[in-house]
Design a protein around this motif. Sequence first.
Motif, PDB file in Angstrom:
ATOM      1  N   UNK A  31      21.944-100.447  57.510  1.00 14.12           N
ATOM      2  CA  UNK A  31      21.700-101.816  57.997  1.00 14.12           C
ATOM      3  C   UNK A  31      22.653-102.816  57.353  1.00 14.12           C
ATOM      4  N   UNK A  32      22.904-102.661  56.063  1.00  8.76           N
ATOM      5  CA  UNK A  32      23.844-103.567  55.385  1.00  8.76           C
ATOM      6  C   UNK A  32      25.238-103.448  55.987  1.00  8.76           C
ATOM      7  N   UNK A  35      25.255-105.088  59.374  1.00 10.31           N
ATOM      8  CA  UNK A  35      25.251-106.558  59.271  1.00 10.31           C
ATOM      9  C   UNK A  35      26.654-107.111  59.038  1.00 10.31           C
ATOM     10  N   UNK A  39      29.639-109.154  61.574  1.00  7.98           N
ATOM     11  CA  UNK A  39      30.434-110.324  61.195  1.00  7.98           C
ATOM     12  C   UNK A  39      31.935-110.029  61.217  1.00  7.98           C
ATOM     13  N   UNK A  41      33.572-107.738  59.325  1.00  7.31           N
ATOM     14  CA  UNK A  41      34.084-107.606  57.960  1.00  7.31           C
ATOM     15  C   UNK A  41      34.120-106.142  57.494  1.00  7.31           C
ATOM     16  N   UNK A  43      36.025-104.919  55.351  1.00  5.71           N
ATOM     17  CA  UNK A  43      36.226-104.902  53.899  1.00  5.71           C
ATOM     18  C   UNK A  43      34.866-104.908  53.192  1.00  5.71           C
ATOM     19  N   UNK A  44      33.954-105.739  53.699  1.00  9.44           N
ATOM     20  CA  UNK A  44      32.605-105.795  53.104  1.00  9.44           C
ATOM     21  C   UNK A  44      31.914-104.443  53.258  1.00  9.44           C
ATOM     22  N   UNK A 281      27.412-119.710  50.279  1.00  8.89           N
ATOM     23  CA  UNK A 281      27.671-118.703  51.314  1.00  8.89           C
ATOM     24  C   UNK A 281      26.628-117.591  51.329  1.00  8.89           C
ATOM     25  N   UNK A 282      26.717-116.750  52.358  1.00 12.41           N
ATOM     26  CA  UNK A 282      25.864-115.563  52.429  1.00 12.41           C
ATOM     27  C   UNK A 282      26.101-114.668  51.220  1.00 12.41           C
ATOM     28  N   UNK A 283      25.047-114.067  50.754  1.00 13.36           N
ATOM     29  CA  UNK A 283      25.142-113.138  49.618  1.00 13.36           C
ATOM     30  C   UNK A 283      26.075-111.965  49.969  1.00 13.36           C
ATOM     31  N   UNK A 284      26.204-111.686  51.256  1.00 13.65           N
ATOM     32  CA  UNK A 284      27.069-110.585  51.688  1.00 13.65           C
ATOM     33  C   UNK A 284      28.533-111.021  51.795  1.00 13.65           C
ATOM     34  N   UNK A 285      28.843-112.246  51.295  1.00 13.77           N
ATOM     35  CA  UNK A 285      30.237-112.678  51.209  1.00 13.77           C
ATOM     36  C   UNK A 285      30.763-112.540  49.785  1.00 13.77           C
TER      37      UNK A 285
ATOM     38  N   UNK B  21      18.793-114.590  53.669  1.00 13.56           N
ATOM     39  CA  UNK B  21      19.912-115.360  53.109  1.00 13.56           C
ATOM     40  C   UNK B  21      21.147-115.237  53.990  1.00 13.56           C
ATOM     41  N   UNK B  25      22.819-118.545  55.885  1.00 12.71           N
ATOM     42  CA  UNK B  25      23.956-119.087  55.128  1.00 12.71           C
ATOM     43  C   UNK B  25      25.253-118.814  55.870  1.00 12.71           C
ATOM     44  N   UNK B  26      26.264-119.680  55.664  1.00 13.19           N
ATOM     45  CA  UNK B  26      27.551-119.411  56.315  1.00 13.19           C
ATOM     46  C   UNK B  26      28.232-118.191  55.701  1.00 13.19           C
TER      47      UNK B  26
END
Lengths: 382, 54
Positions: A31-32, A35, A39, A41, A43-44, A281-285, B21, B25-26
């Motif tokens: 799921x992560x 997600x 977006x 990403x 790299x993420x 920002x989002x924690x996933x950034x 979150x 969040x952006x």
Amino acid sequence: MTVAAAQPAVPARLPRLDWPFLLAAVLAIALLVTLVLIDGQPVSAALVLFGFALGAVFLKAEFSFTASWRRLITSGQTDGFLGGLLLIAIAAAAIIPVAALAPGFGGAIAPLGPSLLIGAFVFGIGMQLANGCGSGTLYTAGGGSGRMLVTLVCFIAGSVIGSLHLPAVLALGGIDPVIASAYLGPWGGLAVTWASLGLAAIVAIAIARRRGAIVWPARRIVIGAVLIGLLSIAVFAVGHHPWSVTFGFTVWGAKLATLFGMDFSAAQFWQWPGPKRALADSILSDTSSLTNFGMILGAMAAAAATAPFARTSWPPLKSLAAAAIGGLLMGWGARLGFGCNIGAFVGGVASGSLHGWIWFAAALGGCMIGIRLRPLFGLSRE
Amino acid sequence: MAMRLIYAIVIIVGFAAILADHLSSPSSGRPVSPEDFAGACAPCGAPCPSTQKK
């Protein structure tokens, strides 16, 4: 009656899967990844997956800075310590030249001064009380140790407190980072870093031989060091900076505190561009959060794939108190000392930054105090 | 409380918090670390002592 006679006569069983927790870990990681891919990403996604692999490798190799440093201090045993140096030597081979030569990449650097010394020393005390450092807390908490869940929560709280104190301690003074490649070029910087690692190994081996202690690491430790070193390079390649752990904890704690009404707009730390952006920002950034999430889930998957997950009982209250105090000290110390064993020691030395070795010396001093304090909490000094 | 139950709660609450979150969040595009920003002198984004004196 012997112990053997008291046990039920059941045939030895092979380790079994703990399906609910294995599925939860795999589903959560999927799921992560989904997600962040939604977006756009990749790299993420890569950072989450490298974190997952790190968690699994740490757990299966039982790679521990805390226990190996304790054995180094108490008995002169160098096996685990040499594994750590090997890991750094491997990571440095990529980080020092690429950080110096490739635009957009950078090493783990930090200023030298009271903040670094105080932070690393306090972190050292905390890691021996908690029985785990930054990476150790992640993989043992992920691997099913409820005691280390307590440490993780307190680590997060301590790092937020540390973020509020850091600017004042930095104002005590210091000098800008000292980076080997800035003076000697990328290859000279790498040569000096490898030489410093070799010197540390020679000194440690000499002490171990004099004390009659175990010198050479077992195959499990060597394989773990090589894999973790390679994964550190992979994290650096996609994240453009060396792998770090504790900044993610600070962001998690600050976001939670904000949720409960705390206002960080007057806190100097949270007005610096990086932390300010991370909080908004989002924690996933945030790169360190991505690898941290992956690492917890990787350790959980690896643990649940081989044995029943979190089946142990809670440790005594004194041990839980040590876990909590150790977590608080590590969190506070990591903020003042610019990271933990991973971000400051591994990342710093592998970047050719002098602060990595200074952090090590100060943290080792803290470990000596922490080891002396362990019996107060019912923990062994060994 | 049983450790497995605590873990189950932590997983569910933790994942819900991450999701909430992320959705509220952006996202800045490529993931960043504080060192990516100008003036950062440490992994947490602290400025260099030489710039603090100015």
